[in-house]
Motif scaffolding. Sequence first.
Motif, PDB file in Angstrom:
ATOM      1  N   ARG A  41       0.947  -1.117   0.026  1.00  0.00           N
ATOM      2  CA  ARG A  41       0.090  -0.191   0.204  1.00  0.00           C
ATOM      3  C   ARG A  41       0.952   1.405  -0.051  1.00  0.00           C
ATOM      4  N   GLY A  42       0.577   2.042  -0.821  1.00  0.00           N
ATOM      5  CA  GLY A  42       1.272   3.316  -1.005  1.00  0.00           C
ATOM      6  C   GLY A  42       0.986   4.331  -0.028  1.00  0.00           C
ATOM      7  N   ALA A  43       1.783   5.472  -0.233  1.00  0.00           N
ATOM      8  CA  ALA A  43       1.611   6.777   0.739  1.00  0.00           C
ATOM      9  C   ALA A  43       0.085   7.115   0.684  1.00  0.00           C
ATOM     10  N   ASP A  44      -0.271   7.125  -0.622  1.00  0.00           N
ATOM     11  CA  ASP A  44      -1.641   7.609  -1.088  1.00  0.00           C
ATOM     12  C   ASP A  44      -2.684   6.643  -0.930  1.00  0.00           C
ATOM     13  N   GLY A  45      -2.473   5.568  -0.281  1.00  0.00           N
ATOM     14  CA  GLY A  45      -3.538   4.626   0.045  1.00  0.00           C
ATOM     15  C   GLY A  45      -3.867   3.634  -0.901  1.00  0.00           C
ATOM     16  N   ARG A  46      -3.320   3.663  -2.248  1.00  0.00           N
ATOM     17  CA  ARG A  46      -3.553   2.837  -3.283  1.00  0.00           C
ATOM     18  C   ARG A  46      -2.411   1.782  -3.332  1.00  0.00           C
ATOM     19  N   ILE A  47      -2.702   0.440  -4.089  1.00  0.00           N
ATOM     20  CA  ILE A  47      -2.134  -0.592  -3.885  1.00  0.00           C
ATOM     21  C   ILE A  47      -1.225  -0.770  -5.286  1.00  0.00           C
ATOM     22  N   TYR A  48       0.187  -0.936  -4.990  1.00  0.00           N
ATOM     23  CA  TYR A  48       1.131  -0.900  -6.103  1.00  0.00           C
ATOM     24  C   TYR A  48       1.896  -2.291  -5.884  1.00  0.00           C
ATOM     25  N   THR A  49       2.380  -2.547  -7.269  1.00  0.00           N
ATOM     26  CA  THR A  49       3.345  -3.842  -7.174  1.00  0.00           C
ATOM     27  C   THR A  49       4.709  -3.379  -7.645  1.00  0.00           C
ATOM     28  N   THR A  50       5.605  -4.160  -7.219  1.00  0.00           N
ATOM     29  CA  THR A  50       6.948  -3.654  -7.637  1.00  0.00           C
ATOM     30  C   THR A  50       7.580  -4.989  -8.408  1.00  0.00           C
ATOM     31  N   GLY A  51       7.793  -4.582  -9.850  1.00  0.00           N
ATOM     32  CA  GLY A  51       8.249  -5.790 -10.586  1.00  0.00           C
ATOM     33  C   GLY A  51       9.513  -5.562 -11.006  1.00  0.00           C
ATOM     34  N   GLY A  52      10.521  -6.527 -10.285  1.00  0.00           N
ATOM     35  CA  GLY A  52      12.038  -6.189 -10.713  1.00  0.00           C
ATOM     36  C   GLY A  52      12.658  -7.181 -11.659  1.00  0.00           C
ATOM     37  N   TRP A  53      13.944  -7.370 -11.723  1.00  0.00           N
ATOM     38  CA  TRP A  53      14.700  -8.311 -12.670  1.00  0.00           C
ATOM     39  C   TRP A  53      14.301  -9.464 -12.635  1.00  0.00           C
ATOM     40  N   GLY A  54      14.183 -10.054 -11.538  1.00  0.00           N
ATOM     41  CA  GLY A  54      13.585 -11.336 -11.325  1.00  0.00           C
ATOM     42  C   GLY A  54      12.458 -12.118 -12.051  1.00  0.00           C
ATOM     43  N   TYR A  55      11.389 -10.838 -11.665  1.00  0.00           N
ATOM     44  CA  TYR A  55      10.048 -11.208 -12.352  1.00  0.00           C
ATOM     45  C   TYR A  55      10.191 -11.133 -14.167  1.00  0.00           C
ATOM     46  N   ALA A  56      11.254 -10.003 -14.319  1.00  0.00           N
ATOM     47  CA  ALA A  56      11.078  -9.984 -15.946  1.00  0.00           C
ATOM     48  C   ALA A  56      11.941 -11.236 -16.388  1.00  0.00           C
ATOM     49  N   LEU A  57      12.662 -11.726 -15.537  1.00  0.00           N
ATOM     50  CA  LEU A  57      13.762 -12.861 -15.999  1.00  0.00           C
ATOM     51  C   LEU A  57      12.699 -14.228 -16.327  1.00  0.00           C
ATOM     52  N   VAL A  58      11.819 -14.430 -15.490  1.00  0.00           N
ATOM     53  CA  VAL A  58      11.022 -15.586 -15.644  1.00  0.00           C
ATOM     54  C   VAL A  58      10.120 -15.376 -16.964  1.00  0.00           C
ATOM     55  N   TRP A  59       9.474 -14.282 -17.336  1.00  0.00           N
ATOM     56  CA  TRP A  59       8.724 -14.118 -18.504  1.00  0.00           C
ATOM     57  C   TRP A  59       9.714 -14.207 -19.982  1.00  0.00           C
ATOM     58  N   ILE A  60      10.974 -13.681 -19.870  1.00  0.00           N
ATOM     59  CA  ILE A  60      11.711 -13.530 -20.871  1.00  0.00           C
ATOM     60  C   ILE A  60      12.257 -15.034 -21.070  1.00  0.00           C
ATOM     61  N   VAL A  61      12.740 -15.875 -19.988  1.00  0.00           N
ATOM     62  CA  VAL A  61      13.217 -16.971 -20.196  1.00  0.00           C
ATOM     63  C   VAL A  61      11.975 -17.971 -20.954  1.00  0.00           C
ATOM     64  N   LEU A  62      11.025 -17.757 -20.485  1.00  0.00           N
ATOM     65  CA  LEU A  62       9.771 -18.669 -20.969  1.00  0.00           C
ATOM     66  C   LEU A  62       9.521 -18.407 -22.408  1.00  0.00           C
ATOM     67  N   SER A  63       9.384 -16.875 -22.588  1.00  0.00           N
ATOM     68  CA  SER A  63       9.178 -16.392 -24.085  1.00  0.00           C
ATOM     69  C   SER A  63      10.356 -17.052 -24.944  1.00  0.00           C
ATOM     70  N   SER A  64      11.524 -16.884 -24.671  1.00  0.00           N
ATOM     71  CA  SER A  64      12.762 -17.099 -25.397  1.00  0.00           C
ATOM     72  C   SER A  64      12.694 -18.742 -25.488  1.00  0.00           C
ATOM     73  N   ALA A  65      12.506 -19.560 -24.519  1.00  0.00           N
ATOM     74  CA  ALA A  65      12.351 -21.008 -24.749  1.00  0.00           C
ATOM     75  C   ALA A  65      11.305 -21.449 -25.696  1.00  0.00           C
ATOM     76  N   ARG A  66       9.998 -20.799 -25.852  1.00  0.00           N
ATOM     77  CA  ARG A  66       9.147 -21.041 -26.822  1.00  0.00           C
ATOM     78  C   ARG A  66       9.709 -20.700 -28.234  1.00  0.00           C
ATOM     79  N   VAL A  67      10.342 -19.596 -28.120  1.00  0.00           N
ATOM     80  CA  VAL A  67      10.749 -19.160 -29.656  1.00  0.00           C
ATOM     81  C   VAL A  67      11.925 -20.282 -30.169  1.00  0.00           C
ATOM     82  N   LEU A  68      12.905 -20.333 -29.185  1.00  0.00           N
ATOM     83  CA  LEU A  68      13.945 -21.585 -29.503  1.00  0.00           C
ATOM     84  C   LEU A  68      13.276 -22.896 -29.912  1.00  0.00           C
TER      85      LEU A  68
END
Length: 210
Positions: A113-140
Amino acid sequence: MRSARCAPRNAHAEQKKPQHRRKARNSMDQLSQFATALIASATILTIILATDLGCRRVTNMRMLRSVIAVAIIIAIFVRSFPTSGNAPSFQLIGLGVGVICGLIAGVLLPAHRGADGRIYTTGGWGYALVWIVLSSARVLFAYGAEHWFSEGLIRFSIENELSGPDVYANAFVFMSLAMVLTRTAVLVNKRRRIRHEAADPAGTEQPAAA
């Protein structure tokens, strides 16, 4: 006489129209499995990373955007649904793998929950890596199926009663759908939990005993 001369040209034009329409309809079918995988994977990956990478507010439209994108991909690229042999089971395996990967991705997408009371997520490199690896695996895999191990894949398909390349293409597309839907369900659950914690904080003082 003038109308007689025009008639053959008009008839010829009418004969050409269906051919052009058939070519437009069949242009997607003429794409190779590699091109199909590349377009579908790149589209889903781009939308997911643009939606989730960094600090992003959790909204209904944000969650629906990626689901709609995958639904469009399915409508465009899923040409058939093979049901003979072990094809349904193989496609269900794709769904199961997608659910597992979606849960992993959801863990790597913390919410707060942010300072404004709204809900946020934080997507980092680990999250991006999961999608990149799976997408690359399908193409390969799609590229390898056409250039590296096509004969071995044919033997595997025959031995396991898998009817053609559409089985593999569908399995990967359904895996992407399941992954996106699972990630969306995880986000909905996190948002509900954070709202519940705000409405009923755990640190509420209990009444003192008499």
